[in-house]
Design a protein around this motif. Structure first.
Motif, PDB file in Angstrom:
ATOM      1  N   GLY A 266       0.819  -1.203   0.000  1.00 27.89           N
ATOM      2  CA  GLY A 266       0.000   0.000   0.000  1.00 27.89           C
ATOM      3  C   GLY A 266       0.856   1.257   0.000  1.00 27.89           C
ATOM      4  N   GLY A 267       2.148   1.118  -0.304  1.00 27.70           N
ATOM      5  CA  GLY A 267       3.037   2.274  -0.319  1.00 27.70           C
ATOM      6  C   GLY A 267       3.696   2.550   1.006  1.00 27.70           C
ATOM      7  N   GLY A 268       3.325   1.809   2.038  1.00 32.74           N
ATOM      8  CA  GLY A 268       3.888   2.041   3.368  1.00 32.74           C
ATOM      9  C   GLY A 268       5.298   1.503   3.499  1.00 32.74           C
ATOM     10  N   ASP A 269       5.867   1.656   4.680  1.00 33.73           N
ATOM     11  CA  ASP A 269       7.288   1.398   4.844  1.00 33.73           C
ATOM     12  C   ASP A 269       7.556   0.642   6.142  1.00 33.73           C
ATOM     13  OD1 ASP A 269       9.970   1.408   4.882  1.00 33.73           O
ATOM     14  OD2 ASP A 269      10.214   3.579   5.014  1.00 33.73           O
ATOM     15  N   PRO A 270       7.832  -0.654   6.051  1.00 38.98           N
ATOM     16  CA  PRO A 270       8.107  -1.415   7.271  1.00 38.98           C
ATOM     17  C   PRO A 270       9.329  -0.879   8.028  1.00 38.98           C
ATOM     18  CG  PRO A 270       7.919  -2.880   5.376  1.00 38.98           C
ATOM     19  CD  PRO A 270       7.898  -1.492   4.858  1.00 38.98           C
ATOM     20  N   VAL A 271      10.275  -0.288   7.301  1.00 36.83           N
ATOM     21  CA  VAL A 271      11.468   0.229   7.969  1.00 36.83           C
ATOM     22  C   VAL A 271      11.118   1.409   8.875  1.00 36.83           C
ATOM     23  CG1 VAL A 271      13.745   1.250   7.610  1.00 36.83           C
ATOM     24  CG2 VAL A 271      12.986  -0.625   6.160  1.00 36.83           C
ATOM     25  N   MET A 272      10.042   2.131   8.517  1.00 38.18           N
ATOM     26  CA  MET A 272       9.677   3.252   9.379  1.00 38.18           C
ATOM     27  C   MET A 272       9.274   2.767  10.771  1.00 38.18           C
ATOM     28  SD  MET A 272       7.028   6.336   8.971  1.00 38.18           S
ATOM     29  CE  MET A 272       5.796   5.568   9.953  1.00 38.18           C
ATOM     30  N   PHE A 273       8.679   1.570  10.835  1.00 40.87           N
ATOM     31  CA  PHE A 273       8.386   1.028  12.159  1.00 40.87           C
ATOM     32  C   PHE A 273       9.666   0.875  12.956  1.00 40.87           C
ATOM     33  CE2 PHE A 273       8.099  -2.283  15.314  1.00 40.87           C
ATOM     34  CZ  PHE A 273       6.959  -1.915  16.006  1.00 40.87           C
ATOM     35  N   TRP A 329      19.500   6.025  17.586  1.00 42.73           N
ATOM     36  CA  TRP A 329      18.644   4.843  17.472  1.00 42.73           C
ATOM     37  C   TRP A 329      18.954   3.953  16.269  1.00 42.73           C
ATOM     38  CZ3 TRP A 329      17.044   9.680  15.913  1.00 42.73           C
ATOM     39  CH2 TRP A 329      16.545   9.769  14.605  1.00 42.73           C
ATOM     40  N   ALA A 330      19.367   4.558  15.138  1.00 42.30           N
ATOM     41  CA  ALA A 330      19.470   3.735  13.933  1.00 42.30           C
ATOM     42  C   ALA A 330      20.684   2.811  13.942  1.00 42.30           C
ATOM     43  CB  ALA A 330      19.473   4.617  12.695  1.00 42.30           C
ATOM     44  N   HIS A 331      21.509   2.846  15.026  1.00 40.78           N
ATOM     45  CA  HIS A 331      22.594   1.856  15.064  1.00 40.78           C
ATOM     46  C   HIS A 331      22.052   0.441  15.300  1.00 40.78           C
ATOM     47  CE1 HIS A 331      23.183   2.736  19.635  1.00 40.78           C
ATOM     48  NE2 HIS A 331      22.348   1.746  19.473  1.00 40.78           N
ATOM     49  N   HIS A 332      20.728   0.342  15.562  1.00 40.49           N
ATOM     50  CA  HIS A 332      20.116  -0.984  15.632  1.00 40.49           C
ATOM     51  C   HIS A 332      19.699  -1.467  14.247  1.00 40.49           C
ATOM     52  CE1 HIS A 332      19.723  -0.947  20.061  1.00 40.49           C
ATOM     53  NE2 HIS A 332      19.614   0.356  19.895  1.00 40.49           N
ATOM     54  N   MET A 333      19.865  -0.595  13.244  1.00 39.20           N
ATOM     55  CA  MET A 333      19.269  -0.867  11.930  1.00 39.20           C
ATOM     56  C   MET A 333      20.280  -0.730  10.796  1.00 39.20           C
ATOM     57  SD  MET A 333      16.158   1.714  12.709  1.00 39.20           S
ATOM     58  CE  MET A 333      15.681   1.766  10.992  1.00 39.20           C
ATOM     59  N   TYR A 334      21.583  -0.947  11.101  1.00 35.09           N
ATOM     60  CA  TYR A 334      22.605  -0.750  10.059  1.00 35.09           C
ATOM     61  C   TYR A 334      22.342  -1.582   8.812  1.00 35.09           C
ATOM     62  CZ  TYR A 334      25.755   1.708  13.294  1.00 35.09           C
ATOM     63  OH  TYR A 334      26.329   2.600  14.147  1.00 35.09           O
ATOM     64  N   THR A 335      21.683  -2.745   8.995  1.00 37.81           N
ATOM     65  CA  THR A 335      21.566  -3.657   7.857  1.00 37.81           C
ATOM     66  C   THR A 335      20.286  -3.484   7.045  1.00 37.81           C
ATOM     67  OG1 THR A 335      20.612  -5.322   9.303  1.00 37.81           O
ATOM     68  CG2 THR A 335      22.979  -5.447   8.934  1.00 37.81           C
ATOM     69  N   VAL A 336      19.503  -2.413   7.318  1.00 38.89           N
ATOM     70  CA  VAL A 336      18.248  -2.273   6.567  1.00 38.89           C
ATOM     71  C   VAL A 336      18.445  -1.631   5.195  1.00 38.89           C
ATOM     72  CG1 VAL A 336      16.749  -2.140   8.584  1.00 38.89           C
ATOM     73  CG2 VAL A 336      17.662  -0.034   7.582  1.00 38.89           C
ATOM     74  N   GLY A 337      19.674  -1.232   4.868  1.00 36.30           N
ATOM     75  CA  GLY A 337      19.889  -0.600   3.579  1.00 36.30           C
ATOM     76  C   GLY A 337      20.044   0.907   3.691  1.00 36.30           C
ATOM     77  N   ASN A 339      21.957   4.496   3.914  1.00 37.22           N
ATOM     78  CA  ASN A 339      23.123   4.934   3.138  1.00 37.22           C
ATOM     79  C   ASN A 339      24.332   5.174   4.037  1.00 37.22           C
ATOM     80  OD1 ASN A 339      23.504   7.697   3.887  1.00 37.22           O
ATOM     81  ND2 ASN A 339      21.645   8.198   2.736  1.00 37.22           N
ATOM     82  N   VAL A 340      25.501   5.245   3.408  1.00 35.75           N
ATOM     83  CA  VAL A 340      26.754   5.225   4.163  1.00 35.75           C
ATOM     84  C   VAL A 340      26.918   6.469   5.039  1.00 35.75           C
ATOM     85  CG1 VAL A 340      29.262   5.187   3.943  1.00 35.75           C
ATOM     86  CG2 VAL A 340      27.871   3.745   2.472  1.00 35.75           C
ATOM     87  N   ASP A 341      26.492   7.619   4.535  1.00 36.40           N
ATOM     88  CA  ASP A 341      26.627   8.846   5.333  1.00 36.40           C
ATOM     89  C   ASP A 341      25.844   8.740   6.635  1.00 36.40           C
ATOM     90  OD1 ASP A 341      28.151   9.904   3.399  1.00 36.40           O
ATOM     91  OD2 ASP A 341      26.562  11.124   2.491  1.00 36.40           O
ATOM     92  N   LEU A 342      24.639   8.194   6.518  1.00 41.67           N
ATOM     93  CA  LEU A 342      23.793   8.055   7.688  1.00 41.67           C
ATOM     94  C   LEU A 342      24.440   7.084   8.676  1.00 41.67           C
ATOM     95  CD1 LEU A 342      21.222   9.468   8.261  1.00 41.67           C
ATOM     96  CD2 LEU A 342      19.944   7.517   7.415  1.00 41.67           C
ATOM     97  N   LYS A 343      24.991   5.997   8.140  1.00 38.04           N
ATOM     98  CA  LYS A 343      25.684   5.036   9.002  1.00 38.04           C
ATOM     99  C   LYS A 343      26.845   5.718   9.705  1.00 38.04           C
ATOM    100  CE  LYS A 343      24.847   0.921   6.346  1.00 38.04           C
ATOM    101  NZ  LYS A 343      25.422   0.126   5.289  1.00 38.04           N
ATOM    102  N   ALA A 344      27.604   6.526   8.963  1.00 43.34           N
ATOM    103  CA  ALA A 344      28.767   7.196   9.558  1.00 43.34           C
ATOM    104  C   ALA A 344      28.317   8.076  10.719  1.00 43.34           C
ATOM    105  CB  ALA A 344      29.487   8.031   8.504  1.00 43.34           C
ATOM    106  N   TYR A 345      27.200   8.788  10.518  1.00 44.35           N
ATOM    107  CA  TYR A 345      26.701   9.619  11.609  1.00 44.35           C
ATOM    108  C   TYR A 345      26.353   8.763  12.823  1.00 44.35           C
ATOM    109  CZ  TYR A 345      23.393  11.610  14.742  1.00 44.35           C
ATOM    110  OH  TYR A 345      22.762  11.958  15.907  1.00 44.35           O
ATOM    111  N   PHE A 346      25.597   7.690  12.593  1.00 43.35           N
ATOM    112  CA  PHE A 346      25.144   6.907  13.745  1.00 43.35           C
ATOM    113  C   PHE A 346      26.304   6.181  14.431  1.00 43.35           C
ATOM    114  CE2 PHE A 346      20.854   7.541  12.005  1.00 43.35           C
ATOM    115  CZ  PHE A 346      20.231   7.960  13.176  1.00 43.35           C
TER     116      PHE A 346
END
Lengths: 566, 292
Positions: A266-273, A329-337, A339-346
């Motif tokens: 339906g266009g939603g995003d499981p990753v947002m959960f 928080w997103a350091h629990h989600m490194y493997t969801v895809g 991007n690298v900049d965001l990973k570097a920040y977290f």
């Protein structure tokens, strides 16, 4: 309306009016009684959560699907493939509820509801909590929430059987209608909503109590560190839980009313959960550990006979852990895809937390340095805490790196890490507090031999249990799997032996409780007439009161002098 | 109270059955809701009786509990230091409410800003339905969605709510100066404006160019504005209770905490609306109109 007012039972002791049994324990507005209720509740939930972990270790003691299959065959009469499918689902249910029960119904009620309720008012010189009646609904809502979770275990969940088996993180699509169509997940959502309401009300209560009810002369910078730790914890609860409530509501409407928040079709995003969940979930792990930090500070100071080293640094280290805890928080989600900049920040933000945490560890050591250390029971638990929490913290720094996390994400390395900080961190802090304040709360002494035995069995057992899980994880053993290949069997077996040792420790713990209840050794009264068994090192206000304290303490407020509160 | 010589001004509340009954009410409501949605304990889905009972119990507890609080406030339990505590408590409650709305805004922003990140991949799917779905969401608002023109009803609603913010302040000032007639009139107008907002919102919903279920836009829009609407209704009830208490002579120029809290709550609802108006109504509309 007669329900409005329940008259206090004025028949007994003129100095210490305690209401009758039902009024006292079911309609309570007394912070100490409510604290005791929380502790008893946490113990019951702890037995449930601990039994669930027993099932996990029993199953994983050897490769193959064994005990879970046996349970399905013998208790539910299933056979063949149906029994195997049911066994797998049952295992998933067990690990999910183990996590949820331990977090929401054991650690949080014990550390915050139990010790927080008991000792925040005593330490800051307040006669009770700011909102004593609201305090009680926080407790009873926690019970209601636990009942909902227990019902949820026994009603249809996923296609494989009863209960929800998607892990405590409740990720969709496992928690969506497609993953677990049955009512189990809906009950679990409402259970967590209820627990959330209870915690938010409790958080408001603690913050108001601490801001508004400190004794004359006790400025924020003289306030004991345990009160600081509960203050920070309460702020985290207040700000993090409503976001979880939002995410859970989205999940509920996705499941039942056709909304599409987390449904990709339906266009939603499981990753947002996952984002919303971990925006709550990461502060949540600090919610569990910060009160233990507070307890350990008091114990280390008391048994080193020195004020805590760097009091202000310790207080603001907790504040900064709380603040930074909201932006990692997103350091629990490194493997969801991501991007690298965001990973570097977290990665960077997560590493920063090591600084205030280091301040805490080094300040505890510096407090002991040059102190006149007594290895009484609470102190050995506290030193055990510092050692084990440091191990968990170090593996945390390893996991903070997105590159390494890609290799060990969702493996037993992660399981070992968070059990070192929680099972061996928060729980050791909990037992440290239990043995530090036992006499104060109940007015009787425990048997120190049994308490010391409890410590050593627990220390050895939980290390044997969790240390090999680092090896398993680095070898590639994934978490949340019922079976594994034979190469992992040695360390899994050792880990299960560790569980057996902790089982022995738990038996000793309950023997200790029974022994103390039967023998009723009178609590210490020191030379000043205070109920203080720990001597000059114990400087906070609760030690100036009798053990147990009167039903209502501080009818005349204590005045804190110019010296520091700790 | 506790007997003995109490030499402090804090409020030691008498034991009360409300928390236990309240928790039973929540338990009943939760079990009833799941029964209604999915069926439970042998009751088929759609059974609403348990849920209705739970809801009625919750309302009963709230009414009984707060009536008790009002009584305590009028018999001198709310000393100045207790009043400060109550104020802190209300502020913190509103702070937690703000965080609740953060979740809904987070969802809306994620959906409206990062739609291309979710749909930008090239998929190798054999399922034509999948392709169709993907293409629908390769824009925001998604294909097939007609958004509201924010400068018709929504702007009207904004003005209604902003005006109600001023009338509640008028009422507050009148109350502080002992002008009970002005206080009642200002509050009455506020309540009427609150009801008008709700009515206009219902009217707006009935003209929506998208459905709630089955569409992402509908989910995000209706849940965010719907939760706001629920808060407007709660705030209206809160203000109405204050009006009744004003007529009963409960609120005095010196002491009217309930009124203050209702006004704070009302302003909070007002501010949430301004964010909704700016980001849920206006911004996507402009982006849609100008082709982003």
């Amino acid at each position: 309306m007669p329900m409005d007012e329940i008259a206090l039972d004025h028949g007994h002791d003129a100095h210490d009016h305690k209401p009758g049994f039902v009024t006292r324990w079911f309609f309570s507005t007394n912070h100490k009684d409510i604290g005791t209720l929380y502790l008893v509740f946490a113990m019951i939930a702890g037995i449930v959560g601990y039994s669930l972990s027993g099932l996990i270790r029993w199953e994983l003691a050897a490769p193959g699907i064994g005990p879970m299959l046996w349970i399905q065959t013998n208790f539910f009469g299933l056979e063949g493939d149906a029994a195997i499918t049911a066994a797998k689902h049952f295992y998933n249910v067990v690990i999910s509820y183990h996590g949820l029960v331990m977090i929401f119904f054991m650690v949080m009620p014990a550390l915050i509801g139990g010790f927080g309720n008991w000792f925040v008012p005593l330490m800051i010189g307040a006669p009770d909590m700011a909102f004593p009646r609201m305090n009680n609904i926080s407790f009873w809502l926690t019970v209601a929430s636990f009942i909902l979770a227990c019902i949820s275990m026994t009603v249809p969940g996923g296609p494989g059987g009863n209960g929800f088996g998607g892990g405590w993180t409740l990720y969709p699509p496992l928690s969506s209608a497609s993953g677990h169509p049955g009512p189990a997940m809906d009950l679990l959502i409402l259970s967590l909503h209820t627990a959330g309401i209870a915690s938010i009300l409790g958080a408001i209560n603690f913050i108001v109590t601490i801001l508004n009810m400190r004794a004359p002369g006790m400025t924020m910078h003289k306030m004991p560190l345990f009160a600081w730790s509960i203050l920070v914890t309460a702020v985290l609860l207040l700000l993090a839980l409503p976001v979880l409530a939002g995410a859970l509501t989205m999940l509920l409407t996705d499941r039942n009313f056709g909304s599409q928040f987390f449904i990709a079709n339906g266009g939603g995003d499981p990753v947002m959960f996952q984002h919303l969940f971990w925006f709550f979930g990461h502060p949540e792990v600090y919610i569990m550990i910060l009160p233990a930090f507070g307890i350990i500070s008091h114990i280390v100071s008391t048994f080193s006979k020195k004020p805590i080293f760097g009091y202000l640094g310790m207080a603001y280290a907790m504040v900064s852990i709380g603040v930074i805890g909201f932006v990692v928080w997103a350091h629990h989600m490194y493997t969801v895809g991501m991007n690298v900049d965001l990973k570097a920040y977290f990665v960077a933000a997560t590493m920063v937390i090591a600084v205030p945490t280091g301040i805490k560890i080094f300040s505890w050591i510096a407090t002991m340095w040059g102190g006149s250390i007594e290895f009484k029971v609470p102190m050995i638990w506290a030193i055990g805490f510092i050692f084990l929490f440091t191990i968990g913290g170090v593996t945390g720094v390893v996991l903070a790196n997105a590159g390494i996390d890609h290799a060990v994400h969702d493996t037993y390395y992660v399981v070992a890490h968070f059990h070192y900080v929680l099972s061996l961190g928060a729980v050791f802090g909990l037992f440290a507090g239990w043995y530090y304040w036992f006499e104060k709360m109940f007015g009787v002494k425990y048997n120190t031999f049994l308490a010391t035995l409890h410590f050593w069995l627990m220390f050895v057992g939980s290390n044997v249990l969790f240390f090999p899980q680092h090896f398993l994880g680095l070898q590639g053993m994934p978490r949340r799997y019922i079976d594994y290949y034979e190469g992992f069997s040695t360390w899994h077996y050792v880990s299960s032996v560790g569980y057996a040792i902790t089982l022995l420790a738990t038996v000793v713990f309950f023997v200790l409780l029974i022994e103390a209840a039967v023998r009723r050794r009178k609590a210490t009264v020191d030379a000043h007439g205070h109920g203080n068994p720990w001597g000059e090192g114990a400087t906070t206000l609760e030690w100036t009161l009798p053990s147990p304290p009167p039903f209502h303490q501080y009818n005349e407020l204590p005045v804190v002098s110019g010296k520091g509160g700790h | 109270m506790s007997g003995g010589d109490v030499k402090h001004d804090y409020h030691l509340v008498n034991p009360s059955p409300w928390p236990l009954i309240g928790s039973l009410a929540v338990l009943t409501l939760a079990i009833g809701t799941v029964t209604y949605m999915k069926g439970l304990f042998g009751m088929p889905a759609g059974t609403w009786a348990v849920m209705a009972l739970g809801f009625a119990m919750v309302i009963w507890v709230m009414a009984g509990w707060w009536a008790q609080v009002v009584k305590e406030g009028r018999t001198g339990d709310h000393t100045p230091v207790v009043q400060i505590g109550l104020r802190y408590g209300m502020i913190l409650f509103i702070a937690s409410e703000v965080m609740f709305f953060v979740a809904w805004f987070w969802g809306f922003f994620e959906f409206s800003i990062f739609w291309d990140a979710r749909t930008g991949h090239t998929w190798d799917s054999a399922n034509p339905l999948f392709e169709e779905g993907l293409n629908r969401f390769k824009q925001w608002p998604p294909a097939g969605v007609t958004t509201f023109d924010p400068f018709h009803l929504p702007l009207m609603n904004t003005l209604v709510l902003l005006l109600s913010g001023t009338t509640v302040t008028w009422s507050h000032h009148a109350l502080q100066h002992g002008d009970m007639k002005g206080a009642k009139l200002g509050l009455l107008i506020t309540i009427v404006l609150g009801l008008a907002f709700t009515a206009l919102q219902v009217l707006e919903y009935s003209h929506a160019g998208f459905a709630y279920d089955g569409t992402l836009y509908g989910s995000a829009f209706f849940m965010a504005t719907g939760f706001h609407g629920a808060h407007v209704i709660i705030g209206t009830i809160f203000l109405t209770v204050c009006l009744i208490r004003m007529y009963a002579g409960n609120l005095t120029p010196k002491k009217h905490l309930g009124f203050e809290f209702a006004a704070w709550y009302w302003h909070f609802v007002d501010v949430v609306w301004l964010f909704l108006f700016a980001f849920v109504y206006v911004t996507p509309y402009l982006a849609f109109e100008t082709g982003k």
